[in-house]
Design an enzyme around this catalytic site. Structure first.
Site, short mmCIF file in Angstrom:
data_model
loop_
_atom_site.label_atom_id
_atom_site.label_comp_id
_atom_site.label_asym_id
_atom_site.label_seq_id
_atom_site.Cartn_x
_atom_site.Cartn_y
_atom_site.Cartn_z
N ASP A 152 41.31 36.80 36.91
CA ASP A 152 42.23 35.78 37.42
C ASP A 152 41.45 34.50 37.72
O ASP A 152 40.36 34.53 38.31
CB ASP A 152 42.90 36.31 38.68
CG ASP A 152 43.85 35.32 39.30
OD1 ASP A 152 44.88 35.04 38.68
OD2 ASP A 152 43.55 34.83 40.40
N GLU B 217 41.20 34.26 32.39
CA GLU B 217 42.23 33.25 32.55
C GLU B 217 41.45 31.95 32.71
O GLU B 217 40.95 31.65 33.80
CB GLU B 217 43.10 33.52 33.78
CG GLU B 217 44.23 32.52 33.92
CD GLU B 217 45.05 32.74 35.19
OE1 GLU B 217 46.27 32.46 35.16
OE2 GLU B 217 44.48 33.19 36.21
#
Length: 849
Positions: free
Chosen positions: A509, A546
């Site tokens: 993330d 990401e």
């Protein structure tokens, strides 16, 4: 025992006999009983008859334990050799709880006082020694008869001046004993032999004996079960206040960052006494461990067990939430199984039917789902269901275990889930959040672990700013990932999940936040990313970034990758959304994304499959809402709909919301099919979102992280009972299986002119929203494939390319046709003539036969 041994000695026959000049046997027994009574009063303050002087008993007991005495009790927990003194102690303590008689001058103890005394009695069994600085966290140090009797604890803090190990028992967590820890300077953090940091350590002895003693005080039959966990944390002190980079709080026990399990509330979203919630400060979470649980530590992965090891080019990823997948009653699962690892395990047949090869689980590290309810605020009605707020990097979310059975059971059930998914050919990728923690910023801190242990090491900070915590995560803080201590922590965490739980990879993330230095400046060669890429274990699993953060660092196509990292391709999402809804000037960009995004990834040794293609992800509209709403509707989140992305590139097809005329509803279904077809025929690795296979809607809310309610759950009733939904599921799953069987899709290398022909003569025509191409199968010994997308609002009479000699075009997909004609994977319908009339907002797929 010592008293008894001083009275008696063995005879030649092995029986005790009086010492020379001894008293009669009755006198000896009477004298021995008095000595034992005095010893027990000295130890516990109670008599064998249950009479006691409670204030004196309590004071004696607490002073004795705090002084570190109580060694006589250490042997008491071994059920095989308990002495008469210890047996009396057990009965006395139990008798006291049962309301044994008191001397007339005493007041009856309260339940809290009894709890405190019992807890301290059990904790008094523990002994400590210096211990070792490695390994970090708790580790089994001494084994006796197959049980861990000595546990070593080691915690890093570069700036702390003192640290105490705080321990309690699961049966009585309000009573805590502290042990001083020794500091050692240790080199080698982050793989850098020149870097050192302070490690505080201590070794605890008699752990199972103390556990059994504590359990027996509550339940006489529990003494030998070993089911009363030892809970632990650390109390840390150092120099400097909040005007510095430090955040010491000696009033609160901090969780060890290396705790392998976490003890907290038992049931998801339901407060209980164990968490000791205090408004404004939050809940208490403890580190714990279970080194002697066979189900966990000797887990049977099976004789013929093997990881699927599906190549990324052949993968279809299914992003899903453990909580949301089975929380709804329509899942048909028992209430205590819904929303758990076990719940997902029981739904594996659905995943197999769908055809996905990999599940990407939203965060499953321990987190506080009720963090928004620490104090009154506009979001205090919310429960965190996504989990992007870790408090620990090693422990599975304890409340994802079924039945509220606790941390060990959750860990065992996660292993069972991984095993059964692997047995079904499905891999497990974890969505991991190393960019920030649940501890918030300086304006609303939540002191749990890292902040109170060494804030200057674990977080990026700016000493010149009023709010010193740098915030590249949008969540109040940013983990200082490239500090050697933190790099080591993250590497150890990743290896733990691969080696202990057999996961197949990770999606990082806001991974760009991991590419910044201590002051937040971007790094060309981030030490953490390099270390992961070179690690002999981690370099062999799926690594997905990401590639952006909330500080403006956008690295799609440029994330440091060492030719092994894949990326969430945000440009794919945006360009495909814009073309399919008919935006002008998007044809070239759409073609580039369909062909594998060579503009982003065709350099060095990167491949098309390093692009994780997605149209929908958890943070944003569902596929159904993408074609039903022009604007987000996030009013339920408590922020006046200011949260969530405004750049959705969505189109409601003519009416806002679920209620719409029939023609609009039919167009929406067609558009959902078009998006799915575009994703499945694209080069790269496709990812789909949980629930899109049937048309899940969150009513236009594109940021449902805190909505633990039915509108956010996977609705099994809609999937199984609604005919139009079943038709769409058939289309959706059939197309996934078709992709997996076709060598023309998901290639290992970028396309060349030999592989693809674009049927387009005017790329600069911004008004054109029609695109068609042929994927040639000659080089692979396969039939060629023709694909066309019409994003115009009118029919297009399209000339088909001439098929190969002796072959005809056969239809696989026409998204304009009703089910079951919309997809025929066997391609039984031959196309007559040289043209095909393609409907508005529809798509076509043909193959040669």
């Amino acid at each position: 025992q010592a008293v008894v041994r001083s009275e008696l000695r063995p005879s030649k026959q092995g029986r005790p006999r009086p010492l020379a000049g001894g008293k009669s046997s009755r006198t000896r027994r009477r004298r021995g009983r008095r000595e034992r009574e005095r010893e027990m009063i000295r130890t516990t303050g109670a008599t064998s008859q249950g009479k006691c002087a409670w204030p004196e008993r309590r004071a004696l007991l607490l002073n004795r334990v705090k002084a570190g005495t109580g060694s006589r009790a250490a042997a008491s927990a071994t059920s095989a050799g308990r002495s008469h003194l210890q047996a009396l102690s057990f009965r006395a303590a139990r008798g006291l709880r049962a309301g044994a008689s008191l001397s007339s001058s005493d007041q009856a103890p309260s339940s809290e006082e009894r709890d405190e005394a019992e807890g301290m009695a059990a904790l008094g069994v523990l002994k400590s020694s210096e211990g070792d600085a490695h390994p970090l966290g708790p580790s089994p140090k001494i084994k006796t008869n197959g049980r861990t009797t000595g546990v070593n604890f080691a915690v890093v803090s570069e700036h702390a001046t003192a640290m105490k190990l705080c321990v309690a028992f699961e049966s009585n967590p309000n009573v805590v004993r502290e042990f001083e820890m020794t500091r050692s300077e240790q080199p080698g953090f982050g793989g850098n032999g020149g870097s050192t940091s302070g490690v505080f350590h201590v070794l605890l002895h008699n752990v199972p004996q103390a556990r059994a003693f504590a359990a027996s005080l509550r339940d006489p039959h529990a003494a030998n079960k070993g089911d009363n966990k030892l809970l632990y944390g650390v109390r840390v002190s150092g120099e400097g206040g909040w005007e510095t980079l430090h955040r010491w709080d000696e009033g609160k026990i901090m969780m060890d960052p290396y705790a392998p399990l976490v003890h907290g509330r038992r049931v998801f979203g339901q407060r209980d006494e164990a968490e000791r919630f205090v408004e404004g400060r939050g809940s208490a979470f403890w580190g714990t461990f279970d080194f002697d649980c066979e189900d966990l530590n000797a887990f049977d992965w099976g004789e013929n067990y093997a990881r699927p090891e599906t190549p990324l080019k052949d993968s279809v990823i299914y992003e899903m939430s453990v909580r949301l997948f089975t929380a709804d009653a329509s899942s048909g699962l028992p209430e205590d199984v819904r929303g758990t690892f076990e719940g997902v395990r029981r739904k594996i047949p659905h995943l197999k039917q769908l055809g996905v090869t990999c599940v990407e689980l939203l965060p499953i590290f321990e987190y506080d789902e009720m963090e928004f309810q620490r104090s009154p605020n506009p979001r205090d009605h919310m429960v965190n269901v996504w989990g992007y707020s870790h408090m620990n990097f090693f422990a599975p979310m304890s409340r994802f275990g079924s039945g509220g059975a606790g941390a060990t059971q959750a860990a065992v059930e996660f292993k069972r889930l991984v095993k059964d998914l692997h047995d079904s050919g499905i891999e497990v990728v974890l969505d991991v959040v190393y960019n920030h923690t649940a501890e918030g910023g300086d304006t609303n801190p939540y002191m749990l672990s890292f902040r109170g242990i060494d804030s200057a090491v674990y977080y990026m900070q700016d000493p010149e700013s009023y709010d010193q915590m740098l915030n590249y995560s949008g969540c109040g803080n940013t983990v200082n990932a490239n500090h050697p201590v933190v790099t080591t922590l993250i590497l150890d965490s990743l290896r733990h999940w691969v080696e202990e739980y057999h996961v197949d990879g990770f999606r990082f993330d806001l991974a760009s936040a991991l590419c910044r230095d201590t002051r937040g400046e971007p790094l060309e060669d981030p030490p953490l990313i390099r270390a992961i890429s070179k690690d002999p274990t981690l370099s062999k699993v799926k690594l997905i970034s990401e590639p952006w953060d909330c500080g403006g660092l956008y690295q799609v196509g440029s994330f440091p990758n060492w030719d092994i990292w894949a990326e969430w391709n945000g440009k794919y999402r945006d360009d495909v959304r814009c073309f399919i809804k008919g935006d002008p000037g998007m044809k070239s960009a759409f073609a580039t994304r369909i062909a594998g995004s060579a503009d982003l990834y065709n350099y060095n040794k990167r491949k098309p499959f390093h692009s994780i293609n997605f149209v929908i992800a958890h943070d944003g509209f569902t596929l159904n809402d993408l074609v039903s709403y022009n604007e987000k509707h996030n009013e339920e989140n408590g922020e006046r709909s200011r949260d969530g992305s405004n750049d959705n590139f969505s189109w409601n097809c003519g009416a806002e919301g679920a209620a719409a005329p029939e023609a609009v509803r039919q167009l929406r279904v067609r558009q959902r099919k078009n998006f799915h077809l575009a994703l499945m025929v694209s080069q790269g690795t496709p990812m789909v979102l949980m629930g899109d296979e049937y048309g899940r809607s969150t009513e236009g809310n594109n940021n449902t992280y805190g909505l633990d309610r039915r509108m956010n759950y996977f609705r099994w009733d809609q999937l199984e009972e609604d005919a139009p939904t079943a038709d769409f599921f058939r289309f959706y799953s059939s197309l996934i299986h078709f992709r997996r069987r076709s060598p023309l899709l998901g290639r290992a290398d970028f396309l060349t002119t030999r592989d693809i022909t674009w049927h387009e003569s005017n790329w600069k025509n911004d008004e054109s929203c029609f695109l068609s191409f042929t994927l040639h199968g000659d080089s692979l010994g396969e039939s060629s494939m023709y694909v066309a997308f019409n994003a115009h609002g009118y029919w297009v009479d399209n000339a088909l390319p001439k098929p190969s000699h002796g072959k005809k075009w056969h239809r696989v997909v026409d998204t304009n046709l009703p089910s079951p004609k919309d997809i025929d994977c066997e391609a039984t319908r031959m196309i007559e003539g040289a043209n095909y009339n393609i409907a508005p907002y529809s798509a076509l797929l043909l193959i040669e036969k």
